[in-house]
Enzyme design. Structure first.
Site, PDB file in Angstrom:
ATOM      1  N   ILE A  61       0.817  -1.229   0.000  1.00 31.77           N
ATOM      2  CA  ILE A  61       0.000   0.000   0.000  1.00 31.77           C
ATOM      3  C   ILE A  61       0.845   1.271   0.000  1.00 31.77           C
ATOM      4  O   ILE A  61       0.317   2.360  -0.229  1.00 31.77           O
ATOM      5  CB  ILE A  61      -0.995   0.042   1.188  1.00 31.77           C
ATOM      6  CG1 ILE A  61      -0.268  -0.084   2.538  1.00 31.77           C
ATOM      7  CG2 ILE A  61      -2.079  -1.021   1.029  1.00 31.77           C
ATOM      8  CD1 ILE A  61      -1.108   0.339   3.733  1.00 31.77           C
ATOM      9  N   TYR A 152       3.595   4.605  16.513  1.00 26.35           N
ATOM     10  CA  TYR A 152       2.384   3.880  16.096  1.00 26.35           C
ATOM     11  C   TYR A 152       1.138   4.713  16.406  1.00 26.35           C
ATOM     12  O   TYR A 152       0.274   4.903  15.544  1.00 26.35           O
ATOM     13  CB  TYR A 152       2.342   2.537  16.830  1.00 26.35           C
ATOM     14  CG  TYR A 152       1.112   1.699  16.560  1.00 26.35           C
ATOM     15  CD1 TYR A 152       1.001   0.929  15.407  1.00 26.35           C
ATOM     16  CD2 TYR A 152       0.061   1.662  17.475  1.00 26.35           C
ATOM     17  CE1 TYR A 152      -0.131   0.147  15.175  1.00 26.35           C
ATOM     18  CE2 TYR A 152      -1.067   0.888  17.256  1.00 26.35           C
ATOM     19  CZ  TYR A 152      -1.156   0.129  16.100  1.00 26.35           C
ATOM     20  OH  TYR A 152      -2.272  -0.643  15.875  1.00 26.35           O
TER      21      TYR A 152
HETATM   22  N1  LIG Z   1      -4.953  -6.833  16.702  1.00 22.14           N
HETATM   23  C1  LIG Z   1      -5.124  -5.792  17.488  1.00 22.14           C
HETATM   24  O1  LIG Z   1      -5.260  -5.954  18.716  1.00 22.14           O
HETATM   25  C2  LIG Z   1      -5.175  -4.402  16.922  1.00 22.14           C
HETATM   26  C3  LIG Z   1      -5.348  -3.354  17.831  1.00 22.14           C
HETATM   27  C4  LIG Z   1      -5.394  -2.061  17.343  1.00 22.14           C
HETATM   28  C5  LIG Z   1      -5.290  -1.814  15.987  1.00 22.14           C
HETATM   29  N2  LIG Z   1      -5.118  -2.844  15.108  1.00 22.14           N
HETATM   30  C6  LIG Z   1      -5.006  -2.514  13.694  1.00 22.14           C
HETATM   31  O2  LIG Z   1      -5.810  -3.368  12.928  1.00 22.14           O
HETATM   32  C7  LIG Z   1      -5.195  -3.593  11.648  1.00 22.14           C
HETATM   33  C8  LIG Z   1      -5.117  -5.094  11.390  1.00 22.14           C
HETATM   34  O3  LIG Z   1      -4.388  -5.667  12.460  1.00 22.14           O
HETATM   35  P1  LIG Z   1      -4.234  -7.240  12.675  1.00 22.14           P
HETATM   36  O4  LIG Z   1      -4.055  -7.423  14.135  1.00 22.14           O
HETATM   37  O5  LIG Z   1      -5.275  -7.965  11.932  1.00 22.14           O
HETATM   38  O6  LIG Z   1      -2.793  -7.415  12.011  1.00 22.14           O
HETATM   39  P2  LIG Z   1      -2.136  -8.602  11.154  1.00 22.14           P
HETATM   40  O7  LIG Z   1      -0.667  -8.402  11.288  1.00 22.14           O
HETATM   41  O8  LIG Z   1      -2.721  -9.920  11.529  1.00 22.14           O
HETATM   42  O9  LIG Z   1      -2.598  -8.231   9.676  1.00 22.14           O
HETATM   43  C9  LIG Z   1      -2.113  -7.071   9.029  1.00 22.14           C
HETATM   44  C10 LIG Z   1      -1.965  -7.389   7.563  1.00 22.14           C
HETATM   45  O10 LIG Z   1      -1.515  -6.183   6.913  1.00 22.14           O
HETATM   46  C11 LIG Z   1      -0.577  -6.574   5.936  1.00 22.14           C
HETATM   47  N3  LIG Z   1       0.305  -5.459   5.595  1.00 22.14           N
HETATM   48  C12 LIG Z   1       1.254  -4.882   6.387  1.00 22.14           C
HETATM   49  N4  LIG Z   1       1.894  -3.931   5.718  1.00 22.14           N
HETATM   50  C13 LIG Z   1       1.345  -3.892   4.457  1.00 22.14           C
HETATM   51  C14 LIG Z   1       1.600  -3.111   3.301  1.00 22.14           C
HETATM   52  N5  LIG Z   1       2.579  -2.181   3.273  1.00 22.14           N
HETATM   53  N6  LIG Z   1       0.856  -3.333   2.187  1.00 22.14           N
HETATM   54  C15 LIG Z   1      -0.110  -4.291   2.186  1.00 22.14           C
HETATM   55  N7  LIG Z   1      -0.399  -5.060   3.260  1.00 22.14           N
HETATM   56  C16 LIG Z   1       0.331  -4.863   4.387  1.00 22.14           C
HETATM   57  C17 LIG Z   1       0.187  -7.729   6.561  1.00 22.14           C
HETATM   58  O11 LIG Z   1       0.849  -8.509   5.571  1.00 22.14           O
HETATM   59  C18 LIG Z   1      -0.909  -8.486   7.298  1.00 22.14           C
HETATM   60  O12 LIG Z   1      -1.479  -9.515   6.522  1.00 22.14           O
HETATM   61  C19 LIG Z   1      -3.834  -2.910  11.697  1.00 22.14           C
HETATM   62  O13 LIG Z   1      -3.894  -1.684  11.013  1.00 22.14           O
HETATM   63  C20 LIG Z   1      -3.596  -2.707  13.177  1.00 22.14           C
HETATM   64  O14 LIG Z   1      -2.770  -1.608  13.434  1.00 22.14           O
HETATM   65  C21 LIG Z   1      -5.042  -4.146  15.553  1.00 22.14           C
END
Ligand SMILES: NC(=O)c1ccc[n+]([C@@H]2O[C@H](COP(=O)([O-])OP(=O)(O)OC[C@H]3O[C@@H](n4cnc5c(N)ncnc54)[C@H](O)[C@@H]3O)[C@@H](O)[C@H]2O)c1
Length: 250
Positions: A61, A152
């Protein structure tokens, strides 16, 4: 009713995968975008098993050309993109004084600039249709702060500001912009890795007890909010931050 088309970034795993599957169950054709096209196949297969339609899209992205290519591929396969979920993101834990320029820039580039690039790529189609839904996955760290997560939290807070500004700018074109800021969603690569590395500020059970709803958050909890925000009936909701956090930040 005409089938809508959605783009979900970071949809190979975790919250993105759950959101893609949920949108597909609602009858929406989904572009499953992630860094590696092969890793998207798990999500695409589960959508097919559920009777939905999806295509795997490999793109970073942060790379405008790759994003343009993925958007064009999705458009060619299923038609104009009506819904976009900016979910792809990376975590980071570092004491503030140890964050160097490169780390700061990388965090901003993926978590904030990535959403900017993807949103610019999908907006012309939404403007042409005079209908659109953009849902940005931020983090409760942007609202409440989190130790060792200044870079972050800043990137995720930037998403909230961008969302609210775009809600003003494109509301007259029938496009809504909203934020879901998760907290403590387990069963994702991000949360599992950070727990395994001892990076989470609280132990798992303490996290559960810290909120009024005494259970761990699941990717499906976020996906449910995403699906509603993407729906027709959420058309009067824009510029909002919808907390899906078990009441942890109220
Ligand atoms: N899991 C949590 O507790 C939590 C809490 C707060 C916020 N979030 C946010 O939710 C979103 C999803 O988190 P998750 O826990 O499912 O994470 P995850 O790591 O399981 O999934 C994130 C996905 O994003 C993809 N990704 C990363 N960089 C990328 C790029 N440059 N281009 C394309 N794809 C890319 C990764 O390959 C991965 O498959 C994130 O933005 C995260 O910051 C998650």
């Amino acid at each position: 009713m005409v089938r809508k088309v959605a783009l979900v970034t970071g949809a190979a795993a975790g919250i993105g995968a759950a959101s893609a599957l949920r949108l597909a169950r609602d009858g929406i054709a989904v572009g499953v975008l992630d860094l590696d096209v092969d890793r998207c196949s798990g999500t695409v297969d589960s959508i097919a098993e559920a009777g939905g339609e999806a295509i795997a899209l490999g793109a970073d992205i942060t790379d405008r050309d790759q994003v343009r290519g993925a958007v064009a591929q999705l458009h060619d396969r299923f038609g104009p993109i009506a819904i976009t979920v900016n979910n792809a993101g990376i975590p980071g834990f570092k004491p503030f004084l140890e964050i160097d320029d490169a780390l700061w820039d990388h965090m901003m580039r993926v978590n904030l600039t990535g959403a900017f690039i993807v949103t610019q790529a999908v907006l012309p189609g939404m403007i042409a249709a005079q209908w659109g839904r953009v849902i940005n996955i931020s983090s409760m760290a942007a609202q409440a702060g989190a130790k060792d997560m200044a870079h972050y939290a800043a990137s995720k807070a930037g998403m909230i500001g961008m969302t609210r500004a775009l809600a003003h700018e494109f509301g007259p074109a029938g496009i809504t912009f909203n934020v879901v800021p998760p907290r403590f969603i387990t069963g994702t690569i991000m949360s599992d890795n950070s727990f395994a590395a001892g990076k989470q500020p609280m132990a798992r059970e303490a996290e559960v007890q810290a909120g009024p709803i005494r259970r761990e958050g699941r990717p499906e909890d976020i996906a449910g909010a995403v699906a509603w925000l993407a729906s027709e009936e959420a058309g009067f909701v824009t510029g909002q931050v919808i907390g899906v956090n078990g009441g942890r930040y109220i």
